[in-house]
Design a protein around this motif. Structure first.
Motif, PDB file in Angstrom:
ATOM      1  N   ASP B  64      16.647  65.901  80.904  1.00 31.60           N
ATOM      2  CA  ASP B  64      15.457  65.345  81.544  1.00 31.60           C
ATOM      3  C   ASP B  64      14.227  65.788  80.741  1.00 31.60           C
ATOM      4  O   ASP B  64      13.976  66.990  80.593  1.00 31.60           O
ATOM      5  CB  ASP B  64      15.369  65.877  82.982  1.00 31.60           C
ATOM      6  CG  ASP B  64      14.243  65.227  83.773  1.00 31.60           C
ATOM      7  OD1 ASP B  64      13.324  64.662  83.133  1.00 31.60           O
ATOM      8  OD2 ASP B  64      14.268  65.303  85.009  1.00 31.60           O
ATOM      9  N   VAL B  65      13.457  64.820  80.222  1.00 35.08           N
ATOM     10  CA  VAL B  65      12.358  65.185  79.318  1.00 35.08           C
ATOM     11  C   VAL B  65      11.250  65.958  80.032  1.00 35.08           C
ATOM     12  O   VAL B  65      10.487  66.680  79.389  1.00 35.08           O
ATOM     13  CB  VAL B  65      11.744  63.945  78.620  1.00 35.08           C
ATOM     14  CG1 VAL B  65      12.781  63.221  77.798  1.00 35.08           C
ATOM     15  CG2 VAL B  65      11.069  63.015  79.611  1.00 35.08           C
ATOM     16  N   SER B  66      11.159  65.810  81.374  1.00 37.96           N
ATOM     17  CA  SER B  66      10.090  66.519  82.078  1.00 37.96           C
ATOM     18  C   SER B  66      10.308  68.031  82.050  1.00 37.96           C
ATOM     19  O   SER B  66       9.377  68.794  82.298  1.00 37.96           O
ATOM     20  CB  SER B  66       9.981  66.035  83.529  1.00 37.96           C
ATOM     21  OG  SER B  66      11.167  66.343  84.222  1.00 37.96           O
ATOM     22  N   ASN B  67      11.525  68.472  81.723  1.00 37.52           N
ATOM     23  CA  ASN B  67      11.777  69.915  81.620  1.00 37.52           C
ATOM     24  C   ASN B  67      11.127  70.510  80.376  1.00 37.52           C
ATOM     25  O   ASN B  67      10.786  71.686  80.353  1.00 37.52           O
ATOM     26  CB  ASN B  67      13.291  70.194  81.577  1.00 37.52           C
ATOM     27  CG  ASN B  67      13.941  69.833  82.896  1.00 37.52           C
ATOM     28  OD1 ASN B  67      13.291  69.881  83.945  1.00 37.52           O
ATOM     29  ND2 ASN B  67      15.203  69.441  82.846  1.00 37.52           N
ATOM     30  N   ASP B  68      11.020  69.708  79.332  1.00 32.43           N
ATOM     31  CA  ASP B  68      10.379  70.187  78.102  1.00 32.43           C
ATOM     32  C   ASP B  68       9.701  69.007  77.408  1.00 32.43           C
ATOM     33  O   ASP B  68      10.186  68.486  76.403  1.00 32.43           O
ATOM     34  CB  ASP B  68      11.421  70.847  77.181  1.00 32.43           C
ATOM     35  CG  ASP B  68      10.753  71.600  76.039  1.00 32.43           C
ATOM     36  OD1 ASP B  68       9.516  71.484  75.893  1.00 32.43           O
ATOM     37  OD2 ASP B  68      11.470  72.300  75.296  1.00 32.43           O
ATOM     38  N   MET B  69       8.589  68.613  77.986  1.00 24.87           N
ATOM     39  CA  MET B  69       7.876  67.445  77.479  1.00 24.87           C
ATOM     40  C   MET B  69       7.393  67.656  76.048  1.00 24.87           C
ATOM     41  O   MET B  69       7.379  66.726  75.235  1.00 24.87           O
ATOM     42  CB  MET B  69       6.695  67.156  78.411  1.00 24.87           C
ATOM     43  CG  MET B  69       6.037  65.824  78.209  1.00 24.87           C
ATOM     44  SD  MET B  69       7.156  64.422  78.354  1.00 24.87           S
ATOM     45  CE  MET B  69       7.048  64.057  80.081  1.00 24.87           C
ATOM     46  N   VAL B  70       7.003  68.897  75.755  1.00 23.70           N
ATOM     47  CA  VAL B  70       6.481  69.201  74.417  1.00 23.70           C
ATOM     48  C   VAL B  70       7.553  68.929  73.365  1.00 23.70           C
ATOM     49  O   VAL B  70       7.297  68.296  72.333  1.00 23.70           O
ATOM     50  CB  VAL B  70       6.005  70.670  74.362  1.00 23.70           C
ATOM     51  CG1 VAL B  70       5.681  71.085  72.932  1.00 23.70           C
ATOM     52  CG2 VAL B  70       4.767  70.836  75.248  1.00 23.70           C
ATOM     53  N   GLU B  71       8.769  69.390  73.639  1.00 26.78           N
ATOM     54  CA  GLU B  71       9.872  69.192  72.696  1.00 26.78           C
ATOM     55  C   GLU B  71      10.189  67.697  72.555  1.00 26.78           C
ATOM     56  O   GLU B  71      10.405  67.192  71.457  1.00 26.78           O
ATOM     57  CB  GLU B  71      11.107  69.965  73.197  1.00 26.78           C
ATOM     58  CG  GLU B  71      12.358  69.786  72.357  1.00 26.78           C
ATOM     59  CD  GLU B  71      12.152  70.160  70.892  1.00 26.78           C
ATOM     60  OE1 GLU B  71      11.301  71.018  70.601  1.00 26.78           O
ATOM     61  OE2 GLU B  71      12.843  69.553  70.040  1.00 26.78           O
ATOM     62  N   TYR B  72      10.183  66.990  73.680  1.00 31.48           N
ATOM     63  CA  TYR B  72      10.481  65.552  73.659  1.00 31.48           C
ATOM     64  C   TYR B  72       9.463  64.800  72.798  1.00 31.48           C
ATOM     65  O   TYR B  72       9.809  63.931  72.000  1.00 31.48           O
ATOM     66  CB  TYR B  72      10.482  65.019  75.089  1.00 31.48           C
ATOM     67  CG  TYR B  72      10.462  63.518  75.214  1.00 31.48           C
ATOM     68  CD1 TYR B  72      11.524  62.727  74.750  1.00 31.48           C
ATOM     69  CD2 TYR B  72       9.383  62.869  75.806  1.00 31.48           C
ATOM     70  CE1 TYR B  72      11.496  61.343  74.861  1.00 31.48           C
ATOM     71  CE2 TYR B  72       9.347  61.490  75.925  1.00 31.48           C
ATOM     72  CZ  TYR B  72      10.403  60.732  75.446  1.00 31.48           C
ATOM     73  OH  TYR B  72      10.373  59.364  75.554  1.00 31.48           O
ATOM     74  N   ARG B  73       8.166  65.180  72.955  1.00 36.79           N
ATOM     75  CA  ARG B  73       7.109  64.464  72.239  1.00 36.79           C
ATOM     76  C   ARG B  73       7.203  64.639  70.726  1.00 36.79           C
ATOM     77  O   ARG B  73       6.650  63.838  69.982  1.00 36.79           O
ATOM     78  CB  ARG B  73       5.742  64.940  72.726  1.00 36.79           C
ATOM     79  CG  ARG B  73       5.356  64.362  74.069  1.00 36.79           C
ATOM     80  CD  ARG B  73       4.118  65.023  74.565  1.00 36.79           C
ATOM     81  NE  ARG B  73       3.627  64.410  75.785  1.00 36.79           N
ATOM     82  CZ  ARG B  73       2.804  65.004  76.629  1.00 36.79           C
ATOM     83  NH1 ARG B  73       2.401  66.233  76.402  1.00 36.79           N
ATOM     84  NH2 ARG B  73       2.395  64.384  77.701  1.00 36.79           N
ATOM     85  N   ARG B  74       7.863  65.712  70.283  1.00 39.66           N
ATOM     86  CA  ARG B  74       8.067  65.889  68.838  1.00 39.66           C
ATOM     87  C   ARG B  74       8.837  64.709  68.256  1.00 39.66           C
ATOM     88  O   ARG B  74       8.698  64.384  67.089  1.00 39.66           O
ATOM     89  CB  ARG B  74       8.899  67.148  68.571  1.00 39.66           C
ATOM     90  CG  ARG B  74       8.163  68.437  68.699  1.00 39.66           C
ATOM     91  CD  ARG B  74       9.121  69.576  68.341  1.00 39.66           C
ATOM     92  NE  ARG B  74       8.695  70.829  68.908  1.00 39.66           N
ATOM     93  CZ  ARG B  74       7.798  71.634  68.363  1.00 39.66           C
ATOM     94  NH1 ARG B  74       7.257  71.301  67.222  1.00 39.66           N
ATOM     95  NH2 ARG B  74       7.442  72.748  68.951  1.00 39.66           N
ATOM     96  N   HIS B  75       9.668  64.087  69.087  1.00 39.00           N
ATOM     97  CA  HIS B  75      10.575  63.046  68.595  1.00 39.00           C
ATOM     98  C   HIS B  75      10.042  61.632  68.805  1.00 39.00           C
ATOM     99  O   HIS B  75      10.725  60.672  68.488  1.00 39.00           O
ATOM    100  CB  HIS B  75      11.935  63.178  69.311  1.00 39.00           C
ATOM    101  CG  HIS B  75      12.549  64.526  69.135  1.00 39.00           C
ATOM    102  ND1 HIS B  75      13.261  64.863  68.005  1.00 39.00           N
ATOM    103  CD2 HIS B  75      12.540  65.620  69.913  1.00 39.00           C
ATOM    104  CE1 HIS B  75      13.665  66.123  68.114  1.00 39.00           C
ATOM    105  NE2 HIS B  75      13.242  66.602  69.262  1.00 39.00           N
ATOM    106  N   VAL B  76       8.836  61.539  69.397  1.00 43.43           N
ATOM    107  CA  VAL B  76       8.333  60.207  69.770  1.00 43.43           C
ATOM    108  C   VAL B  76       7.184  59.766  68.862  1.00 43.43           C
ATOM    109  O   VAL B  76       6.278  60.547  68.569  1.00 43.43           O
ATOM    110  CB  VAL B  76       7.843  60.211  71.245  1.00 43.43           C
ATOM    111  CG1 VAL B  76       7.291  58.836  71.635  1.00 43.43           C
ATOM    112  CG2 VAL B  76       8.974  60.592  72.176  1.00 43.43           C
ATOM    113  N   GLY B  77       7.239  58.512  68.433  1.00 39.32           N
ATOM    114  CA  GLY B  77       6.098  57.881  67.767  1.00 39.32           C
ATOM    115  C   GLY B  77       5.640  56.733  68.646  1.00 39.32           C
ATOM    116  O   GLY B  77       6.459  56.031  69.242  1.00 39.32           O
TER     117      GLY B  77
END
Lengths: 579, 258
Positions: B64-77
């Motif tokens: 679930d990305v809400s657990n670590d949004m910062v880490e998830y955002r590293r992978h998003v453009g």
């Protein structure tokens, strides 16, 4: 439909369109980050008017107390009243001049007007006329707000203990003199500011205007604030200037309107009559110049403005220097990004440059008032000794600049663009804040370095260098103090005004200003005069900085992350400064 | 794998999206379609972490990305619908800011920013302030900013807005190449022709709900229609476009009646 019908319909349409456009342009005076970003214009207007009324009323109560104390005569009131008339005329010019300077771009048609209104079937003449109408509203509302209440109160207060005063002989002329003198002096100040802005637009190409405009704005604010802070000295020398005559008197705008004031109350001196004529002539000529400029200046085409924002070679070089400095001083890429972003924002955003210019202006004005006082007391010899007044210049300028940066970084420059910072948010946040702090630190270091040659011209090398070292330590201390709880990324967070109420806590601010500028200067004076605390002073400052830094690091560890928000609906629009 | 699980978002009681679920695998280009107000941008906002869902969750690589949004955002453009950029920065400075905020190595930031600006035709304008850029030029800066950190997930919200024909053609091929490179791509757009050519699968959103989720070919076959445009018209357009167009012209010209 024949041509006559169409013409009469157009004429009928013209008046409502003129009113509509005038109101629209008037509202644009309040679309200004310095007044109330995102706020409701009507509420903003009431706050601004309130702020205009307050100084006049306060001065009326404080200055005019003397007339309540003893029974006196009309002739004595006239003699005493010259200083007060000069004060009111000056105050009106300063307050309205600053207001006009802050909003000076809104007096002319700009690229937005061109883009939005240029596609509509509205003639250039109607647009320019509406701009002048808005200027008229600005003058009527603010000149009246600043001067109407004092105009009705001052004659009553001045004549309350005058035995030989009559209604038509004294009260009416005094009221007319006060009203005409203050309203026309304020109006002239506004028109002069507008004429300067228009003159710059004629003389400079768009790119240069965009770069030089805020500098000229800052310089004008500096002059007006400097005049405000030096008012006691100016008023003290007023009678001397009048009696001495010559260029100083005849070329001094406040003296023109003092002449008008004195002529209306019946002073017979020909000098006052000549000054009154100059005042009326100046108002007429400046008004004419403004009308010509507003009608003659073409709306700035968007292509002109586009070419104006191409970065110059010097700017690119400056940005590269900042980047290299970031590489040298900061280890983390986010800190470097934050430094470059903050410096670019402060240097290129017009409104933010204006904050800095106003802060430096206020700091210089405050510093110079002390220097003038010292110079008046003991001449140049006084300046060659490290006195509190001269030693306080450095901490005062550093303090004003750091506070201005602290304030400016919370004002969004392009709020909808903050999505990119939100998407790249990282924890811990200390890396982001390090860049902002470094910006403030560098600004303080520049001030200290710029003052070294000035101090060297006054003092010995050892005194100059010691003072510069104390200045660097002081800069670190002030930055640690004011940036200890920063939790918003520069320029992307919503600015909420009124967090600290300057209006009600000004005494506290005055005490704080003295503690943060006067106290270190006093301690340094002890070092130079008596050789005391030469080691203790820097040690205490370094220790205080360390404690503040420790507390900041502790706070930053507890912060959950950056705070980003869109402008909330309930932003209280206010003139109250947020420091 | 990127997964939306029962996403819903309510604004003052009104549902912008309701119970939206889908999955996008590596190498898949998902077209996200819907009329104005269907909830596309809201979904995109939730997927990028800019909008918090009222209920439901987004999962990436089984978490679930809400657990670590910062880490998830590293992978998003992300390329947003509105080209909101800092006007006082130049195109190059903006990319450098984004690269540094994404904690890229400085040399990589410089190399990638300059390379992308050059390839996208902004080489000559890279030191101009963004305030002077046209809409298409701003769009190119956004595309470069979304790609420069080599993200695994790409979210494009109306990416062709303002682009000229050549740039649009280049961008279409970029999207196809990204799919081949194994990226997860969500492509939200109104331009059905491009979606039909580029996307391996489409989701059609209508009034906040998913009304179709399939490959373009299968949808066409299923509904016995020739093009995606016809499928779209059949699914979400209740009014007759020809009749509406005629009524609009009649109203403004004063001919005929409504």
């Amino acid at each position: 439909m024949n041509a006559d019908d169409m013409a009469s319909r157009a004429a009928r349409r013209g008046a409502p369109r003129f009113r509509l456009l005038t109101r629209h342009f008037f509202r644009r005076f309040f679309e200004n980050d310095l007044i109330s970003p995102g706020g409701d214009a009507h509420v903003g207007l009431s706050h601004v008017i309130g702020a205009f009324i307050t100084p006049g009323l306060l001065v009326a109560m404080l200055v005019l107390l003397k007339y309540a104390l003893v029974h006196t005569t009309w002739q004595r009131v006239v003699e005493l009243g010259i200083d007060d008339a000069l004060l009111y005329v000056s105050l009106s010019m300063i307050v309205l001049g600053i207001a006009a300077t802050i909003t000076w771009d809104a007096f002319f048609l700009d690229a937005r007007d061109h883009q939005v209104l240029g596609v509509l079937p509205v003639s250039r003449r109607l647009l320019a006329g509406a701009k002048l109408g808005a200027l008229g509203m600005f003058l009527a509302i603010f000149a009246a707000a600043a001067n109407a209440l004092p105009t009705s109160l001052v004659p009553i207060l001045m004549l309350q203990r005058v035995g030989d005063a009559t209604f038509f002989g004294n009260f009416v002329p005094l009221t007319i003199a006060h009203g005409a003198g203050t309203l026309l002096s304020g109006a002239w100040a506004v028109l002069a500011v507008v004429a300067i802005r228009g003159g710059l637009a004629v003389a400079l190409p768009p790119g240069k205007l965009r770069r030089f405009g805020p500098v000229a704005q800052g310089a004008l604010i500096l002059v007006l604030l400097g005049w405000f802070v030096s008012l006691p000295q100016f008023l003290a020398s007023g009678k001397g200037i009048i009696s001495a005559g010559g260029w100083w008197r005849d070329a001094s705008p406040p003296m023109w309107f003092l002449g008008l004031y004195e002529t209306i109350i019946g002073q017979p001196q020909p000098a006052f009559h000549a000054l009154a004529r100059t005042a009326l002539g100046a108002v007429a000529l400046t008004a004419l110049a403004v009308v010509v400029l507003v009608f003659a200046l073409p709306a700035r085409r968007s292509s002109d403005l586009a070419s104006a924002v191409v970065l110059s070679g010097q700017r690119r070089a400056a940005a590269d220097w900042v980047r290299r400095l970031g590489m040298l001083l900061l280890g983390h890429p986010r800190s470097r990004a934050s430094l470059s972003f903050t410096v670019a924002g402060l240097a290129r955003s017009t409104s933010h440059r204006l904050y800095l210019a106003a802060a430096i202006g206020a700091g210089l004005a405050w510093s110079f008032s002390g220097v003038f006082w010292l110079y008046g007391l003991s001449g140049m010899a006084g300046l060659h000794e490290p006195d509190v007044a001269t030693l306080a210049i450095q901490p005062t300028l550093v303090l004003f600049l750091v506070v201005a940066i602290r304030f400016a970084v919370t004002v969004p420059v392009a709020l909808p663009a903050n999505w990119v910072v939100r998407l790249t948010e990282r924890t811990p946040v200390r890396h982001d804040f390090a860049g902002v702090r470094t910006t403030a630190l560098l600004a303080g270091v520049i001030v200290v370095a710029a003052l070294v040659p000035v101090h060297r011209g006054l003092w010995r090398w050892d005194v100059t260098m010691y003072h510069a070292c104390i200045g660097l330590l002081y800069t670190r201390f002030i930055v640690a103090l004011f940036f200890s709880a920063q939790n918003k990324f520069p320029f992307t967070a919503a600015y909420v005004s009124g967090s600290i109420k300057l209006k009600t806590r000004w005494l506290l601010y005055l005490a704080g200003l003295w503690a943060l500028t006067g106290a270190p200067a006093l301690a340094e004076q002890q070092v130079f005069r008596y050789g005391r605390y030469a080691v203790a002073l820097p040690l205490v400052m370094a220790l205080a900085t360390s404690v503040l830094s420790w507390w900041r690091i502790k706070r930053e560890a507890d912060l959950p992350g950056l705070v980003f928000d869109e402008l909330p609906d309930d932003v209280p629009p206010s003139l109250e400064l947020f420091i | 794998m990127l997964e939306a699980r029962a996403l819903s978002k309510f604004y003052q009681g009104t549902a912008a999206v309701k119970d939206v679920s889908f999955r996008i695998g590596p190498g898949e280009i998902l077209g996200y379609l819907g009329p104005n107000g269907a909830g596309k941008s809201t979904t995109v906002g939730i997927l990028t972490g800019l909008i918090r869902p009222s209920s439901g969750s987004v999962w990436y690589r089984g978490a679930d990305v809400s657990n670590d949004m910062v880490e998830y955002r590293r992978h998003v453009g992300y390329v947003p619908e509105e080209p909101q950029l800092y006007p006082f920065l130049s195109g190059r400075e903006y990319l450098e800011l984004v690269g540094q905020l994404r904690e890229m190595e400085w040399r990589a930031v410089r190399r990638t920013a300059d390379g992308l600006l050059e390839l996208l035709g902004l080489g000559a304008a890279r030191d101009q302030a963004i305030g002077a850029y046209s809409k298409g030029m701003r769009q190119k800066v956004l595309i470069a900013a979304a790609l420069m950190h080599n993200p695994d997930v790409l979210v494009f919200d109306e990416p062709l807005s303002g682009l000229d024909v050549t740039a649009a053609l280049v961008f279409r091929r970029i999207v196809s190449e990204l799919g081949k490179a194994g990226k997860i791509v969500l492509y939200s757009s109104h331009v059905l022709e491009v979606v039909e050519k580029v996307c391996s699968r489409v989701i059609v959103l209508y009034r906040g709900r998913v009304v179709a989720n399939d490959t373009v070919d299968h949808l066409r076959d299923l509904m016995s229609l020739d093009s995606l445009e016809q499928v779209f018209t059949e699914l979400v357009i209740s009014d007759d476009p020809d009749r509406t167009a005629r009524d609009v012209v009649s109203l403004v010209t004063g001919d005929g009646h409504l």
